[in-house]
Each structure stands twice: as structure tokens, then as C-alpha cells.
Design a protein around this motif. Structure first.
Motif, PDB file in Angstrom:
ATOM      1  N   GLN A  38      11.949   2.551  10.641  1.00  0.00           N
ATOM      2  CA  GLN A  38      10.737   2.684  10.034  1.00  0.00           C
ATOM      3  C   GLN A  38      10.476   2.280   8.811  1.00  0.00           C
ATOM      4  OE1 GLN A  38       8.498   6.215  11.616  1.00  0.00           O
ATOM      5  NE2 GLN A  38      10.408   6.718  12.585  1.00  0.00           N
ATOM      6  N   ILE A  39      11.410   2.568   7.795  1.00  0.00           N
ATOM      7  CA  ILE A  39      11.434   2.344   6.329  1.00  0.00           C
ATOM      8  C   ILE A  39      11.167   0.762   6.023  1.00  0.00           C
ATOM      9  CG2 ILE A  39      12.238   2.787   3.913  1.00  0.00           C
ATOM     10  CD1 ILE A  39      12.956   5.582   5.422  1.00  0.00           C
ATOM     11  N   ILE A  40      12.516   0.154   6.451  1.00  0.00           N
ATOM     12  CA  ILE A  40      12.697  -1.118   6.070  1.00  0.00           C
ATOM     13  C   ILE A  40      11.453  -2.137   6.099  1.00  0.00           C
ATOM     14  CG2 ILE A  40      14.363  -3.134   6.241  1.00  0.00           C
ATOM     15  CD1 ILE A  40      16.465  -1.294   6.607  1.00  0.00           C
ATOM     16  N   PRO A  41      10.812  -2.038   7.315  1.00  0.00           N
ATOM     17  CA  PRO A  41       9.819  -3.080   7.521  1.00  0.00           C
ATOM     18  C   PRO A  41       8.819  -2.941   6.457  1.00  0.00           C
ATOM     19  CG  PRO A  41      10.479  -2.007   9.587  1.00  0.00           C
ATOM     20  CD  PRO A  41      11.065  -1.398   8.515  1.00  0.00           C
ATOM     21  N   ILE A  42       8.485  -1.580   6.030  1.00  0.00           N
ATOM     22  CA  ILE A  42       7.498  -1.474   4.941  1.00  0.00           C
ATOM     23  C   ILE A  42       7.805  -2.110   3.643  1.00  0.00           C
ATOM     24  CG2 ILE A  42       6.441   0.290   3.443  1.00  0.00           C
ATOM     25  CD1 ILE A  42       7.052   2.475   5.440  1.00  0.00           C
ATOM     26  N   MET A  43       9.330  -2.392   3.286  1.00  0.00           N
ATOM     27  CA  MET A  43       9.521  -2.983   2.143  1.00  0.00           C
ATOM     28  C   MET A  43       9.859  -4.367   2.495  1.00  0.00           C
ATOM     29  SD  MET A  43      12.975  -0.794   1.355  1.00  0.00           S
ATOM     30  CE  MET A  43      12.822   1.115   0.881  1.00  0.00           C
ATOM     31  N   LYS A  44       9.813  -4.984   3.757  1.00  0.00           N
ATOM     32  CA  LYS A  44      10.200  -6.503   3.804  1.00  0.00           C
ATOM     33  C   LYS A  44       9.070  -7.299   3.548  1.00  0.00           C
ATOM     34  CE  LYS A  44      11.240  -9.346   7.878  1.00  0.00           C
ATOM     35  NZ  LYS A  44      12.717  -9.947   7.182  1.00  0.00           N
ATOM     36  N   ASP A  45       9.452  -8.252   2.656  1.00  0.00           N
ATOM     37  CA  ASP A  45       8.607  -9.272   2.006  1.00  0.00           C
ATOM     38  C   ASP A  45       7.329  -8.744   1.248  1.00  0.00           C
ATOM     39  OD1 ASP A  45      10.118 -11.314   3.393  1.00  0.00           O
ATOM     40  OD2 ASP A  45       8.925 -11.117   5.317  1.00  0.00           O
ATOM     41  N   LYS A  46       7.339  -7.303   0.827  1.00  0.00           N
ATOM     42  CA  LYS A  46       6.090  -6.916   0.090  1.00  0.00           C
ATOM     43  C   LYS A  46       6.894  -5.760  -0.832  1.00  0.00           C
ATOM     44  CE  LYS A  46       4.457  -5.235   3.872  1.00  0.00           C
ATOM     45  NZ  LYS A  46       3.595  -4.599   4.962  1.00  0.00           N
ATOM     46  N   PRO A  47       7.280  -6.215  -1.918  1.00  0.00           N
ATOM     47  CA  PRO A  47       7.936  -5.476  -2.962  1.00  0.00           C
ATOM     48  C   PRO A  47       7.136  -4.233  -3.262  1.00  0.00           C
ATOM     49  CG  PRO A  47       8.011  -7.870  -3.569  1.00  0.00           C
ATOM     50  CD  PRO A  47       7.229  -7.636  -2.483  1.00  0.00           C
ATOM     51  N   THR A  48       7.961  -3.092  -3.644  1.00  0.00           N
ATOM     52  CA  THR A  48       7.023  -1.795  -4.021  1.00  0.00           C
ATOM     53  C   THR A  48       7.924  -1.157  -4.709  1.00  0.00           C
ATOM     54  OG1 THR A  48       5.622  -0.173  -3.422  1.00  0.00           O
ATOM     55  CG2 THR A  48       7.873  -0.280  -1.805  1.00  0.00           C
ATOM     56  N   THR A  49       7.772   0.082  -5.264  1.00  0.00           N
ATOM     57  CA  THR A  49       8.339   1.001  -6.178  1.00  0.00           C
ATOM     58  C   THR A  49       9.263   2.037  -5.621  1.00  0.00           C
ATOM     59  OG1 THR A  49       6.530   2.375  -6.488  1.00  0.00           O
ATOM     60  CG2 THR A  49       7.037   0.364  -8.173  1.00  0.00           C
ATOM     61  N   PRO A  55       0.816  -1.297  -0.012  1.00  0.00           N
ATOM     62  CA  PRO A  55       0.186  -0.136   0.004  1.00  0.00           C
ATOM     63  C   PRO A  55       0.741   1.170  -0.114  1.00  0.00           C
ATOM     64  CG  PRO A  55      -0.213  -0.934   2.216  1.00  0.00           C
ATOM     65  CD  PRO A  55       0.701  -1.977   1.407  1.00  0.00           C
ATOM     66  N   CYS A  56       2.028   1.076  -0.044  1.00  0.00           N
ATOM     67  CA  CYS A  56       2.949   2.400  -0.059  1.00  0.00           C
ATOM     68  C   CYS A  56       4.227   2.207  -1.004  1.00  0.00           C
ATOM     69  CB  CYS A  56       3.846   2.128   1.536  1.00  0.00           C
ATOM     70  SG  CYS A  56       2.868   2.366   2.832  1.00  0.00           S
ATOM     71  N   TYR A  57       4.449   3.509  -1.402  1.00  0.00           N
ATOM     72  CA  TYR A  57       5.661   3.513  -2.457  1.00  0.00           C
ATOM     73  C   TYR A  57       6.591   4.715  -1.938  1.00  0.00           C
ATOM     74  CZ  TYR A  57       2.654   7.391  -4.453  1.00  0.00           C
ATOM     75  OH  TYR A  57       1.919   8.558  -4.609  1.00  0.00           O
ATOM     76  N   PHE A  58       7.632   4.716  -2.629  1.00  0.00           N
ATOM     77  CA  PHE A  58       8.904   5.677  -2.142  1.00  0.00           C
ATOM     78  C   PHE A  58       9.217   6.532  -3.368  1.00  0.00           C
ATOM     79  CE2 PHE A  58       9.193   1.651   0.279  1.00  0.00           C
ATOM     80  CZ  PHE A  58       9.129   2.016   1.406  1.00  0.00           C
ATOM     81  N   THR A 109      11.827  -2.570  -4.985  1.00  0.00           N
ATOM     82  CA  THR A 109      12.624  -3.048  -3.817  1.00  0.00           C
ATOM     83  C   THR A 109      12.609  -4.486  -3.840  1.00  0.00           C
ATOM     84  OG1 THR A 109      10.600  -3.198  -2.379  1.00  0.00           O
ATOM     85  CG2 THR A 109      11.891  -0.969  -2.514  1.00  0.00           C
ATOM     86  N   GLY A 110      13.679  -5.071  -3.476  1.00  0.00           N
ATOM     87  CA  GLY A 110      13.688  -6.364  -3.401  1.00  0.00           C
ATOM     88  C   GLY A 110      14.055  -7.138  -2.061  1.00  0.00           C
ATOM     89  N   GLU A 111      14.747  -8.149  -1.885  1.00  0.00           N
ATOM     90  CA  GLU A 111      15.094  -8.826  -0.527  1.00  0.00           C
ATOM     91  C   GLU A 111      15.589  -8.155   0.345  1.00  0.00           C
ATOM     92  OE1 GLU A 111      18.578 -10.253  -3.290  1.00  0.00           O
ATOM     93  OE2 GLU A 111      16.493  -9.642  -3.577  1.00  0.00           O
ATOM     94  N   GLU A 112      15.502  -8.390   1.626  1.00  0.00           N
ATOM     95  CA  GLU A 112      16.365  -7.832   2.722  1.00  0.00           C
ATOM     96  C   GLU A 112      17.370  -8.870   3.156  1.00  0.00           C
ATOM     97  OE1 GLU A 112      16.164  -6.157   7.470  1.00  0.00           O
ATOM     98  OE2 GLU A 112      14.494  -7.077   6.347  1.00  0.00           O
ATOM     99  N   THR A 113      18.735  -8.519   3.302  1.00  0.00           N
ATOM    100  CA  THR A 113      19.794  -9.329   3.876  1.00  0.00           C
ATOM    101  C   THR A 113      20.372  -8.677   5.039  1.00  0.00           C
ATOM    102  OG1 THR A 113      21.467  -8.597   2.528  1.00  0.00           O
ATOM    103  CG2 THR A 113      20.085 -10.542   1.645  1.00  0.00           C
ATOM    104  N   LYS A 114      20.812  -9.467   5.922  1.00  0.00           N
ATOM    105  CA  LYS A 114      21.496  -8.731   7.252  1.00  0.00           C
ATOM    106  C   LYS A 114      22.993  -9.335   7.079  1.00  0.00           C
ATOM    107  CE  LYS A 114      17.822  -7.713  10.075  1.00  0.00           C
ATOM    108  NZ  LYS A 114      17.106  -7.998  11.562  1.00  0.00           N
ATOM    109  N   SER A 115      23.980  -8.500   7.251  1.00  0.00           N
ATOM    110  CA  SER A 115      25.225  -8.769   7.393  1.00  0.00           C
ATOM    111  C   SER A 115      25.942  -8.330   8.708  1.00  0.00           C
ATOM    112  CB  SER A 115      25.978  -8.365   6.148  1.00  0.00           C
ATOM    113  OG  SER A 115      26.118  -7.035   6.309  1.00  0.00           O
ATOM    114  N   PHE A 116      26.556  -9.405   9.160  1.00  0.00           N
ATOM    115  CA  PHE A 116      27.592  -9.077  10.599  1.00  0.00           C
ATOM    116  C   PHE A 116      28.747  -8.276  10.086  1.00  0.00           C
ATOM    117  CE2 PHE A 116      31.095 -10.696  13.413  1.00  0.00           C
ATOM    118  CZ  PHE A 116      30.549 -10.165  14.532  1.00  0.00           C
ATOM    119  N   LYS A 117      28.788  -7.074  10.921  1.00  0.00           N
ATOM    120  CA  LYS A 117      29.995  -6.218  10.562  1.00  0.00           C
ATOM    121  C   LYS A 117      31.019  -6.211  11.811  1.00  0.00           C
ATOM    122  CE  LYS A 117      28.053  -4.472   6.712  1.00  0.00           C
ATOM    123  NZ  LYS A 117      28.841  -4.886   5.669  1.00  0.00           N
ATOM    124  N   GLY A 118      30.368  -6.732  13.064  1.00  0.00           N
ATOM    125  CA  GLY A 118      31.150  -6.795  13.979  1.00  0.00           C
ATOM    126  C   GLY A 118      30.595  -6.164  15.433  1.00  0.00           C
TER     127      GLY A 118
END
Length: 326
Positions: free
Chosen positions: A241-252, A73-76, A145-154
Motif C-alpha cells: 500500500q505504501i510503495i505505490p504512493i511513492m512510485k514515480d511521485k517523489p514526496t517527503t 498529495p501525500c507525505y510520510f 523519496t526516490g526511485e524504486e528498484t527491484k532485486s531478485f533474491k531467489g
């Protein structure tokens, strides 16, 4: 040549409305019109979005909804002609619940290859744009928007003196046309945080410890008011606040300006023509600062970058030092 705009039929708009459950007041709007509640956010002042940026972002979104590629329901949108730093130029627009939010974001810092070419950007205003590999520049145009990944930085030490883990999120963007190489360029969105001065600390009980029982440990640096390597970067609080809007729900996501906009504005500036009279847009404050924007086509810039790498091979990476006192 002006950038291509997306066109829609009333039927396509009706499909979008049905899919998203938008209010009936919205259903009465033509696809080329902006709902009344959203028009109050259109402008060039703080916390506003320029008309052309909203029109293109909205058109892209409605197109992808009508195609079934997007059900979010949202776009960027992003206006990279506006000042960076604390300037609010990244927009979250949710028409279903009539919400609009503007936050700061970084732009590509570019590079200054001494003795070869200089396409670096300042922190406040972006002058240079490109879709070339390794250019570290922003490219305007259409993205999904595509998939979200998490990377360990330290690990890092918090203000309260406790050790914390930095697992940084990254949302991949997929582009079209001039932005089609976004995935190979690793262009996406992420919090503007990084670890500096990293060393290895002994902690064999950590799940992130290497074979010798060491973990990377550094100082957390927030560069929200700075630049990026071409990605869209937000403050940690905005990213939450922004990333959860994109998570598993692609948008433009639509980023302005495109190459055609940049070239048209550059020509108008050279000819001393009024942008508004020519039907063009660039943030006035930044245009005064940069004077003339420039788009660097990948076809011409990438060979220069390839040759530069050959002429200036990188030294082997140094091993991470052991933390003092470890």
C-alpha cells in the motif's frame, strides 16, 4: 541546539494548495496550524502521531511543494522514539482526501563490536542513532523519496506448496543535512522479508538460472516485527500500500528524532528535568526502557568502524551450497 524548523509564508502555502487541489477549508489554515480533521490524530496514544513529529513532517512537505520538488498529495512521517514490533509509528498523511494511516516499521539494529564499542538497539525501543557509514542505525531528519528498484533474491515455497519468486522492492531515500549521505548508505524503504538458508537448485528453464542452470532457493522469513539495517521496513501487506504512493511521485519523509532532539533529551534526563516543561518530546514508555538516548556523530563513529574492519577482516564469502536432492 534545537533542530531547525521550516518556515513558510502564506503565499507559499497558497502555492501548495493550488498545486495539490486541497479543499478550501484547508486553504483557510495558516501553515503553522493543523487542519481540524488531522488534529484528531495528534497525540501519543496508539494510532496517533506526536504533535512535534506532525508539525515538522508537514512543514517539510509544504516547503518542498512550494519549491516545486513535490507534487504528491501525500507525505510520510516516522517516530522512531515509539516502540517497535507491532507499534504503529510510520504515518501516511494525505491531506487532499483527508486520510491518515499508521503502521509498524523497523528501526536500525546497530552493532555490538565486542571489545570495541556497543551501539546495538533492542527490538522494542531504539536507544542509539547515527548517520555513520556501516553503523546500521536510523538517522532522523528530512528525506525525499526516490526511485524504486527491484532485486531478485531467489525462490521460496509458498504455504500452498508452490514455488514463488522473491523480487523485493526498494525505494531509495535522499536526505538533507544530517541525512545527506542516505544514498551512499543505501537508506530507503522496503518490505521486511528475506530468504534464509539459501541453496542452489537445478532449474535450467528458469529465467533467473545461472550459467550452470541453478537458481537460489530458500525459506521466506518475514521480520516485520524486528529491526533493519537502518532502512525503513514494512510488512509485505503494508509495503504493497505504501510503495505505490511513492512510485514515480517523489514526496517527503520526516523521521523523528534528529541529533539535536536526542542531545537535548539526553541533557534533560541527566539533569532530571521534565521533558514536557523543557518543550521536548520522547515516547515515555521507551524512554523509561532505554533511560538515555544517544546520537553517535559520523565524525567520531566512522573512524572506529574503519579501524574495526582493518583489525577484523571479513572471511571470503562461502560458495552457496547445492540443495539436497537437486
Amino acid at each position: 541546539m534545537r533542530p531547525r524548523l521550516f518556515l513558510f509564508s502564506v503565499v507559499s502555502l497558497g502555492m501548495a494548495i493550488a498545486l495539490l487541489g486541497l479543499p478550501q477549508t484547508f486553504a483557510a489554515e495558516q501553515s503553522s496550524n493543523v487542519p481540524a480533521w488531522l488534529r484528531s490524530h495528534v497525540g501519543e496514544g496508539p494510532n496517533q502521531i506526536a504533535q512535534v513529529v506532525l508539525q515538522r513532517a508537514r512543514a517539510l512537505y509544504l516547503q518542498k511543494v512550494s519549491e516545486g520538488a513535490v507534487k504528491n498529495p501525500c507525505y510520510f512521517a516516522m517516530d522512531a522514539t515509539r516502540p517497535g514490533g507491532s507499534g504503529r509509528r510510520f504515518y501516511t498523511i494525505c491531506e487532499a482526501d483527508q486520510t491518515f494511516r499508521a503502521v509498524p516499521t523497523g528501526h536500525g539494529n546497530g552493532r555490538h563490536l565486542k571489545g570495541t564499542v556497543n551501539f546495538a538497539n533492542g527490538i522494542r525501543c531504539a536507544k542509539n542513532f547515527s548517520n555513520a557509514m556501516d553503523s546500521k542505525l536510523t538517522t532522523g531528519g528530512a528525506y525525499l523519496t526516490g526511485e524504486e528498484t527491484k532485486s531478485f533474491k531467489g525462490y521460496y515455497r509458498t504455504s500452498s506448496g508452490k514455488n514463488a519468486v522473491l523480487n523485493r522492492s526498494f525505494v531509495q531515500f535522499d536526505g538533507e543535512g544530517g541525512t545527506a549521505n542516505a544514498r551512499v548508505r543505501l537508506i530507503g524503504g522496503h518490505p521486511a522479508v528475506v530468504l534464509r538458508g539459501v541453496c542452489l537448485r537445478k532449474d535450467p528453464n528458469s529465467p533467473y538460472a545461472n550459467r550452470d542452470g541453478y537458481i537460489p532457493f530458500g525459506k521466506l522469513v518475514d521480520y516485520s516485527l524486528g529491526r533493519s539495517n537502518g532502512c525503513t521496513s514494512w510488512s509485505p501487506s503494508d509495503a504493497r500500500q505504501i510503495i505505490p504512493i511513492m512510485k514515480d511521485k517523489p514526496t517527503t519523509l520526516y523521521i523523528y528524532p534528529e541529533s539535536g532532539d536526542i542531545e537535548a533529551v539526553a541533557q534533560a534526563v541527566k539533569a532530571a528535568r521534565s521533558l514536557s516543561r523543557a518543550g521536548l518530546y520522547w515516547n515515555a514508555s521507551c524512554l523509561k526502557e532505554i533511560r538515555t538516548p544517544k546520537f553517535w556523530p559520523r565524525e567520531s563513529l566512522e573512524p572506529i568502524l574503519v579501524q574495526y574492519r582493518k583489525d577484523h577482516p571479513q572471511a571470503p564469502p562461502r560458495p552457496i551450497p547445492i540443495c539436497k536432492g537437486s
